[in-house]
Design a protein around this motif. Structure first.
Motif, PDB file in Angstrom:
ATOM      1  N   CYS A   9      20.094  18.867  22.810  1.00 55.13           N
ATOM      2  CA  CYS A   9      19.087  17.705  22.707  1.00 55.13           C
ATOM      3  C   CYS A   9      18.580  16.592  23.265  1.00 55.13           C
ATOM      4  CB  CYS A   9      21.265  16.989  21.669  1.00 55.13           C
ATOM      5  SG  CYS A   9      21.631  17.485  21.216  1.00 55.13           S
ATOM      6  N   GLN A  10      18.450  16.750  24.731  1.00 53.12           N
ATOM      7  CA  GLN A  10      18.278  15.469  24.846  1.00 53.12           C
ATOM      8  C   GLN A  10      17.759  16.006  26.508  1.00 53.12           C
ATOM      9  OE1 GLN A  10      20.193  12.705  27.799  1.00 53.12           O
ATOM     10  NE2 GLN A  10      19.512  11.245  25.871  1.00 53.12           N
ATOM     11  N   ASP A  65      13.308  17.329  17.175  1.00 49.22           N
ATOM     12  CA  ASP A  65      14.893  16.397  17.580  1.00 49.22           C
ATOM     13  C   ASP A  65      15.231  16.425  18.620  1.00 49.22           C
ATOM     14  OD1 ASP A  65      15.302  17.191  14.572  1.00 49.22           O
ATOM     15  OD2 ASP A  65      15.292  19.885  14.894  1.00 49.22           O
ATOM     16  N   LEU A  66      14.238  16.593  20.024  1.00 50.88           N
ATOM     17  CA  LEU A  66      14.758  16.585  21.275  1.00 50.88           C
ATOM     18  C   LEU A  66      14.161  14.658  21.881  1.00 50.88           C
ATOM     19  CD1 LEU A  66      15.363  17.656  23.751  1.00 50.88           C
ATOM     20  CD2 LEU A  66      13.001  17.935  24.671  1.00 50.88           C
ATOM     21  N   GLN A  67      15.797  14.459  22.340  1.00 50.15           N
ATOM     22  CA  GLN A  67      15.062  12.918  23.025  1.00 50.15           C
ATOM     23  C   GLN A  67      15.238  12.976  24.246  1.00 50.15           C
ATOM     24  OE1 GLN A  67      18.914  10.415  23.787  1.00 50.15           O
ATOM     25  NE2 GLN A  67      18.476   9.547  21.880  1.00 50.15           N
ATOM     26  N   ILE A  68      14.008  12.128  24.712  1.00 49.10           N
ATOM     27  CA  ILE A  68      14.315  12.054  25.839  1.00 49.10           C
ATOM     28  C   ILE A  68      14.664  10.517  26.673  1.00 49.10           C
ATOM     29  CG2 ILE A  68      11.731  11.543  26.914  1.00 49.10           C
ATOM     30  CD1 ILE A  68      11.382  14.190  25.445  1.00 49.10           C
ATOM     31  N   GLU A  69      15.088  10.983  27.341  1.00 48.74           N
ATOM     32  CA  GLU A  69      16.304   9.488  28.399  1.00 48.74           C
ATOM     33  C   GLU A  69      14.878   9.538  29.315  1.00 48.74           C
ATOM     34  OE1 GLU A  69      20.424   8.340  29.324  1.00 48.74           O
ATOM     35  OE2 GLU A  69      19.517  10.223  29.404  1.00 48.74           O
ATOM     36  N   LEU A  70      14.935   8.206  29.949  1.00 48.54           N
ATOM     37  CA  LEU A  70      14.712   7.653  31.449  1.00 48.54           C
ATOM     38  C   LEU A  70      15.245   6.921  31.594  1.00 48.54           C
ATOM     39  CD1 LEU A  70      10.788   6.842  29.968  1.00 48.54           C
ATOM     40  CD2 LEU A  70      11.394   8.491  30.827  1.00 48.54           C
ATOM     41  N   ILE A  71      15.479   7.709  33.063  1.00 49.47           N
ATOM     42  CA  ILE A  71      16.613   6.890  33.755  1.00 49.47           C
ATOM     43  C   ILE A  71      15.979   6.078  34.744  1.00 49.47           C
ATOM     44  CG2 ILE A  71      19.033   6.794  34.920  1.00 49.47           C
ATOM     45  CD1 ILE A  71      19.147   9.700  32.980  1.00 49.47           C
ATOM     46  N   GLN A  72      16.455   4.773  35.157  1.00 54.61           N
ATOM     47  CA  GLN A  72      16.217   3.970  36.816  1.00 54.61           C
ATOM     48  C   GLN A  72      17.331   3.052  37.481  1.00 54.61           C
ATOM     49  OE1 GLN A  72      12.861   0.962  36.601  1.00 54.61           O
ATOM     50  NE2 GLN A  72      13.592   0.788  38.926  1.00 54.61           N
ATOM     51  N   GLN A  73      17.737   4.072  38.421  1.00 57.73           N
ATOM     52  CA  GLN A  73      18.826   3.553  38.712  1.00 57.73           C
ATOM     53  C   GLN A  73      18.416   2.271  39.467  1.00 57.73           C
ATOM     54  OE1 GLN A  73      21.526   6.041  40.486  1.00 57.73           O
ATOM     55  NE2 GLN A  73      23.120   3.782  42.055  1.00 57.73           N
ATOM     56  N   GLN A  93      15.979  15.727  35.379  1.00 56.15           N
ATOM     57  CA  GLN A  93      17.384  15.696  35.934  1.00 56.15           C
ATOM     58  C   GLN A  93      18.081  16.595  35.355  1.00 56.15           C
ATOM     59  OE1 GLN A  93      20.424  13.605  35.588  1.00 56.15           O
ATOM     60  NE2 GLN A  93      20.796  14.501  37.086  1.00 56.15           N
ATOM     61  N   HIS A  94      18.389  16.586  34.439  1.00 62.64           N
ATOM     62  CA  HIS A  94      19.648  17.440  33.048  1.00 62.64           C
ATOM     63  C   HIS A  94      18.734  17.531  31.975  1.00 62.64           C
ATOM     64  CE1 HIS A  94      20.138  12.528  31.540  1.00 62.64           C
ATOM     65  NE2 HIS A  94      20.423  13.439  30.468  1.00 62.64           N
ATOM     66  N   MET A  95      19.697  18.772  31.689  1.00 62.97           N
ATOM     67  CA  MET A  95      20.181  18.567  29.703  1.00 62.97           C
ATOM     68  C   MET A  95      20.909  18.032  29.134  1.00 62.97           C
ATOM     69  SD  MET A  95      18.356  22.814  29.283  1.00 62.97           S
ATOM     70  CE  MET A  95      19.529  23.456  30.239  1.00 62.97           C
ATOM     71  N   SER A  96      21.150  17.425  28.054  1.00 64.87           N
ATOM     72  CA  SER A  96      21.896  17.306  27.487  1.00 64.87           C
ATOM     73  C   SER A  96      22.556  18.095  26.312  1.00 64.87           C
ATOM     74  CB  SER A  96      21.920  15.643  27.301  1.00 64.87           C
ATOM     75  OG  SER A  96      22.932  15.198  26.670  1.00 64.87           O
ATOM     76  N   TYR A  97      23.677  17.791  26.137  1.00 65.45           N
ATOM     77  CA  TYR A  97      24.439  18.507  24.966  1.00 65.45           C
ATOM     78  C   TYR A  97      25.444  17.576  24.535  1.00 65.45           C
ATOM     79  CZ  TYR A  97      22.462  23.324  26.736  1.00 65.45           C
ATOM     80  OH  TYR A  97      21.685  23.717  27.457  1.00 65.45           O
ATOM     81  N   TRP A  98      25.517  17.358  23.350  1.00 65.03           N
ATOM     82  CA  TRP A  98      26.139  16.450  22.590  1.00 65.03           C
ATOM     83  C   TRP A  98      27.149  17.453  21.234  1.00 65.03           C
ATOM     84  CZ3 TRP A  98      21.103  13.819  19.756  1.00 65.03           C
ATOM     85  CH2 TRP A  98      20.553  12.600  20.416  1.00 65.03           C
ATOM     86  N   SER A  99      28.272  16.419  21.254  1.00 65.63           N
ATOM     87  CA  SER A  99      29.259  17.372  20.628  1.00 65.63           C
ATOM     88  C   SER A  99      30.380  16.057  19.886  1.00 65.63           C
ATOM     89  CB  SER A  99      30.258  17.875  21.785  1.00 65.63           C
ATOM     90  OG  SER A  99      31.573  17.642  20.847  1.00 65.63           O
ATOM     91  N   ILE A 158      17.421   6.574  16.311  1.00 63.57           N
ATOM     92  CA  ILE A 158      16.249   6.861  17.271  1.00 63.57           C
ATOM     93  C   ILE A 158      15.124   7.813  16.813  1.00 63.57           C
ATOM     94  CG2 ILE A 158      15.455   7.304  19.418  1.00 63.57           C
ATOM     95  CD1 ILE A 158      18.517   5.860  21.010  1.00 63.57           C
ATOM     96  N   ARG A 159      15.930   9.092  16.804  1.00 62.33           N
ATOM     97  CA  ARG A 159      15.242   9.628  15.806  1.00 62.33           C
ATOM     98  C   ARG A 159      14.795   9.449  14.519  1.00 62.33           C
ATOM     99  NH1 ARG A 159      14.980  14.233  12.634  1.00 62.33           N
ATOM    100  NH2 ARG A 159      14.227  16.203  13.110  1.00 62.33           N
ATOM    101  N   LYS A 160      15.466   9.283  13.265  1.00 60.84           N
ATOM    102  CA  LYS A 160      14.198   8.158  12.226  1.00 60.84           C
ATOM    103  C   LYS A 160      13.092   7.532  12.934  1.00 60.84           C
ATOM    104  CE  LYS A 160      15.211   6.574   7.820  1.00 60.84           C
ATOM    105  NZ  LYS A 160      16.399   5.037   6.781  1.00 60.84           N
ATOM    106  N   ALA A 161      13.549   7.006  14.072  1.00 64.62           N
ATOM    107  CA  ALA A 161      12.086   5.913  14.160  1.00 64.62           C
ATOM    108  C   ALA A 161      11.164   6.763  14.723  1.00 64.62           C
ATOM    109  CB  ALA A 161      12.875   5.257  15.662  1.00 64.62           C
ATOM    110  N   ALA A 162      11.721   8.114  15.775  1.00 66.86           N
ATOM    111  CA  ALA A 162      10.143   8.281  15.858  1.00 66.86           C
ATOM    112  C   ALA A 162       9.433   9.184  14.562  1.00 66.86           C
ATOM    113  CB  ALA A 162      10.915   9.683  16.930  1.00 66.86           C
TER     114      ALA A 162
END
Length: 176
Positions: A9-10, A65-73, A93-99, A158-162
């Protein structure tokens, strides 16, 4: 499709400069709008079973359908995000599955031999997430995320906005 986790999903990317990364995705790849949370508040966060005071910013957008996540620590607290930056630099850094049944998926992953690298919670009990490593394929990080509550509704927004994005208002600030 993963028989264990379901569909991806991401894709999550760790970056050193989230504003620069958003600009790249928006102007070059033309993905957006990004929902930007400059200071993510976690209920708790643990790295390898030990509490860690991670401070981070995230930005979320969808490409289909794919969410892109950007992460800055934003600090040097132990995390798999910093592990990735140290070992590989910026990038996916990762692939994400949602449940909607997070605990069952978590238990299946543990039973299948996955090890928790870090995990946490944002916005209450239905905001849990875990990042797993697999000794069988080093470097493959799998995240699972509970979407049974408000996070799932936010991700749908977020998906709808895109889907209807015309390039206007490419970054939308969200205060956590």
């Amino acid at each position: 499709m993963s028989l264990l986790f379901g569909k991806v999903c991401q894709n999550g990317y760790v970056v050193r400069d989230i504003e620069k990364a958003m600009k790249f995705w928006i102007e070059v790849i033309r993905v957006g709008p990004f929902f930007y949370i400059p200071r993510v508040k976690t209920d708790w966060f643990r790295y390898r079973g030990v509490d860690s005071a991670v401070e981070m910013s995230i930005a979320l957008a969808n490409s289909g359908d794919l969410q892109i996540e950007l992460i800055q620590q934003r600090n040097d607290a132990p995390s798999m995000y910093l592990d990735h930056l140290d070992a590989h630099g910026e990038g996916m850094q990762h692939m994400s599955y949602w449940s909607n049944d997070y605990q069952a998926l978590y238990d299946r992953a543990i039973a299948a031999g996955f090890t928790v690298g870090h995990e946490g919670q944002i916005g209450g009990a239905q905001g849990r997430f875990a990042y797993f490593e697999s000794a069988g394929h080093p470097g493959t990080v799998i995240e699972i995320s509970d979407i049974s509550g408000g996070k799932g509704r936010f991700f749908g927004h977020i998906r709808k906005a895109a889907a209807n994005w015309d390039g206007s208002e490419p970054v939308r600030m969200i205060e956590s």
